[in-house]
Design a protein around this motif. Structure first.
Motif, short mmCIF file in Angstrom:
data_model
loop_
_atom_site.label_atom_id
_atom_site.label_comp_id
_atom_site.label_asym_id
_atom_site.label_seq_id
_atom_site.Cartn_x
_atom_site.Cartn_y
_atom_site.Cartn_z
N VAL A 196 42.77 51.69 -9.89
CA VAL A 196 41.72 50.74 -9.52
C VAL A 196 42.24 49.76 -8.47
O VAL A 196 41.59 49.50 -7.45
CB VAL A 196 41.21 49.97 -10.77
N ARG A 197 43.41 49.21 -8.72
CA ARG A 197 44.00 48.26 -7.77
C ARG A 197 44.38 48.94 -6.45
O ARG A 197 44.20 48.37 -5.37
CB ARG A 197 45.22 47.61 -8.39
N ARG A 198 44.90 50.16 -6.54
CA ARG A 198 45.32 50.86 -5.33
C ARG A 198 44.12 51.19 -4.44
O ARG A 198 44.18 51.05 -3.22
CB ARG A 198 46.08 52.13 -5.68
N LEU A 199 43.03 51.60 -5.05
CA LEU A 199 41.83 51.91 -4.28
C LEU A 199 41.28 50.65 -3.61
O LEU A 199 40.76 50.70 -2.49
CB LEU A 199 40.75 52.52 -5.18
N GLN A 200 41.40 49.51 -4.30
CA GLN A 200 40.92 48.26 -3.71
C GLN A 200 41.70 47.92 -2.45
O GLN A 200 41.14 47.37 -1.49
CB GLN A 200 41.05 47.11 -4.71
N CYS A 201 42.97 48.26 -2.43
CA CYS A 201 43.83 47.89 -1.31
C CYS A 201 43.90 48.97 -0.23
O CYS A 201 44.47 48.73 0.83
CB CYS A 201 45.24 47.60 -1.81
N SER A 202 43.35 50.15 -0.50
CA SER A 202 43.44 51.25 0.46
C SER A 202 42.52 51.02 1.64
O SER A 202 41.39 50.56 1.48
CB SER A 202 43.07 52.58 -0.22
N THR A 203 42.99 51.35 2.82
CA THR A 203 42.19 51.20 4.02
C THR A 203 40.98 52.12 3.97
O THR A 203 41.09 53.31 3.68
CB THR A 203 43.03 51.54 5.26
N GLY A 204 39.82 51.58 4.25
CA GLY A 204 38.61 52.38 4.32
C GLY A 204 37.96 52.65 2.98
O GLY A 204 36.96 53.36 2.90
N VAL A 205 38.51 52.10 1.90
CA VAL A 205 37.94 52.31 0.58
C VAL A 205 37.45 50.97 0.04
O VAL A 205 37.89 49.91 0.48
CB VAL A 205 38.99 52.94 -0.38
N CYS A 206 36.54 51.02 -0.90
CA CYS A 206 35.91 49.82 -1.44
C CYS A 206 36.93 48.72 -1.73
O CYS A 206 37.89 48.94 -2.46
CB CYS A 206 35.18 50.15 -2.73
N GLY A 207 36.70 47.55 -1.18
CA GLY A 207 37.60 46.43 -1.40
C GLY A 207 37.08 45.45 -2.43
O GLY A 207 37.74 44.44 -2.71
N THR A 208 35.91 45.72 -3.00
CA THR A 208 35.29 44.83 -3.99
C THR A 208 34.92 45.65 -5.21
O THR A 208 34.41 46.76 -5.07
CB THR A 208 34.02 44.17 -3.41
N TYR A 209 35.20 45.12 -6.39
CA TYR A 209 34.73 45.84 -7.58
C TYR A 209 34.35 44.87 -8.68
O TYR A 209 34.81 43.73 -8.75
CB TYR A 209 35.75 46.86 -8.08
N VAL A 210 33.44 45.37 -9.52
CA VAL A 210 33.01 44.66 -10.73
C VAL A 210 33.24 45.62 -11.89
O VAL A 210 32.82 46.78 -11.84
CB VAL A 210 31.53 44.26 -10.67
N MET A 211 33.92 45.15 -12.90
CA MET A 211 34.28 46.01 -14.02
C MET A 211 33.84 45.39 -15.34
O MET A 211 33.89 44.17 -15.51
CB MET A 211 35.80 46.23 -14.04
N VAL A 212 33.42 46.25 -16.25
CA VAL A 212 33.21 45.87 -17.64
C VAL A 212 34.35 46.46 -18.45
O VAL A 212 34.69 47.64 -18.28
CB VAL A 212 31.86 46.40 -18.17
N SER A 213 34.99 45.66 -19.28
CA SER A 213 36.09 46.19 -20.10
C SER A 213 36.26 45.37 -21.37
O SER A 213 36.01 44.16 -21.38
CB SER A 213 37.40 46.19 -19.31
N HIS A 214 36.72 46.06 -22.44
CA HIS A 214 37.14 45.40 -23.67
C HIS A 214 38.66 45.43 -23.82
O HIS A 214 39.21 44.76 -24.69
CB HIS A 214 36.54 46.10 -24.90
N GLN A 215 39.33 46.25 -22.98
CA GLN A 215 40.75 46.48 -23.14
C GLN A 215 41.57 45.30 -22.61
O GLN A 215 41.45 44.93 -21.44
CB GLN A 215 41.16 47.74 -22.39
N ASN A 216 42.41 44.75 -23.47
CA ASN A 216 43.20 43.58 -23.10
C ASN A 216 44.06 43.84 -21.86
O ASN A 216 44.08 43.07 -20.90
CB ASN A 216 44.10 43.16 -24.28
N SER A 217 44.78 44.97 -21.86
CA SER A 217 45.67 45.26 -20.73
C SER A 217 44.87 45.48 -19.45
O SER A 217 45.29 45.05 -18.37
CB SER A 217 46.52 46.50 -21.03
N THR A 218 43.73 46.14 -19.56
CA THR A 218 42.91 46.41 -18.38
C THR A 218 42.37 45.12 -17.79
O THR A 218 42.38 44.92 -16.57
CB THR A 218 41.74 47.35 -18.74
N ILE A 219 41.92 44.22 -18.64
CA ILE A 219 41.42 42.92 -18.18
C ILE A 219 42.52 42.16 -17.44
O ILE A 219 42.32 41.65 -16.33
CB ILE A 219 40.89 42.09 -19.37
N ARG A 220 43.68 42.12 -18.04
CA ARG A 220 44.78 41.33 -17.48
C ARG A 220 45.34 41.94 -16.19
O ARG A 220 45.84 41.22 -15.33
CB ARG A 220 45.89 41.14 -18.51
#
Length: 267
Positions: A196-220
């Motif tokens: 998720v983080r790598r795609l956000q930083c990749s050139t030409g790929v979506c730089g904005t995201y909105v996520m729903v999560s319950h997972q503690n590690s995923t949120i952090r």
């Protein structure tokens, strides 16, 4: 005349007074939400509080009962099929939502096969590029049933970032993730979080995201900003560091997994 650097930027997505009910159950109650370009926003809260509903409203898959939705300053009327948003918005569903009867390549390239004039050779090349980006190069001839849960999630990511070079204005600028690590083991979850983080930083790929999560590690590991949704409204917002310092009782109960607190327990 020089540009005014102090002038506030236009939000990428804005919800104003958005409400949604199912029968007598009020899910969203006049919610205001602003999403800025380049933001990594994670929506948290107990089950059944409207988190996925917000994603579907943003995606244009579900109508709101009241309120307004603006995409890059343009008011949306109707659902996604009723018009065109000024930016592309893709959604990754919780269960990956792949077609079992289609190969990985056919799943990822589905929209291009259905709605473009590109040759099959060109589509296959684009699909392979996206599969390489999610670490699944060479899997195009396999079927979803042959993949692990984490691999199926990554296929759904590849499909979400698929774009048509002939219509760059429709290429996804925002990805909506609905519980992308649900049901995965901790190692597979880490792979998805990193992706998720790598795609956000990749050139030409979506730089904005909105996520729903319950997972503690995923949120952090994936959030820049967090909003806590409960009782149909946003009850708290802050950054990851504030999770452990806020005195908001809802947030404290949620992350401590305590059965005692203001969050009602649903049996």
């Amino acid at each position: 005349m020089a540009a005014n650097l102090d002038q506030p930027r236009e939000p990428l997505i804005e919800l104003k007074g958005v409400s949604k009910s199912f029968g007598n159950n009020v899910i969203l109650d006049h919610v205001d939400l602003t999403i800025e370009r380049g933001e990594a926003l994670v929506i948290i809260g107990p089950s059944g509080t409207g988190k996925s509903t917000i994603l579907r409203i943003i995606a244009g898959l579900l109508p709101s009962d009241a309120g307004e939705i603006y995409i890059k300053g343009q008011k949306r009327t109707g659902l996604i099929e009723d018009g065109e948003d000024p930016i592309g918005i893709s959604m990754v569903f919780q269960q990956a939502a792949l077609f079992d009867s289609l190969t990985v390549e056919e799943n990822v390239g589905f929209s291009l096969y259905q709605h473009s004039n590109l040759s099959k050779k060109k589509i296959r090349k684009l699909v392979e590029e996206k599969l390489e980006m999610v670490g699944l190069g060479g899997t195009g001839d396999r079927y979803p049933a042959e993949l692990s849960g984490g691999m199926r999630k990554r296929v759904s990511f590849a499909r979400a970032i698929m774009s048509n070079p002939e219509t760059p204005q429709a290429n996804p600028e925002v990805i909506l993730y609905d519980e992308p690590t649900a049901g995965l083991d901790p190692i597979a979850s880490t792979v998805i979080e990193d992706l998720v983080r790598r795609l956000q930083c990749s050139t030409g790929v979506c730089g904005t995201y909105v996520m729903v999560s319950h997972q503690n590690s995923t949120i952090r590991r994936t959030a820049d900003r967090i909003i806590f949704l409960y009782g149909g409204q946003i009850q708290w917002q802050g950054n990851v560091q504030e999770i452990d310092t806020t005195d908001n009782p809802l947030v404290r109960q949620f992350f401590s997994a305590s059965i005692k607190g203001p969050i009602r327990i649903i049996d």
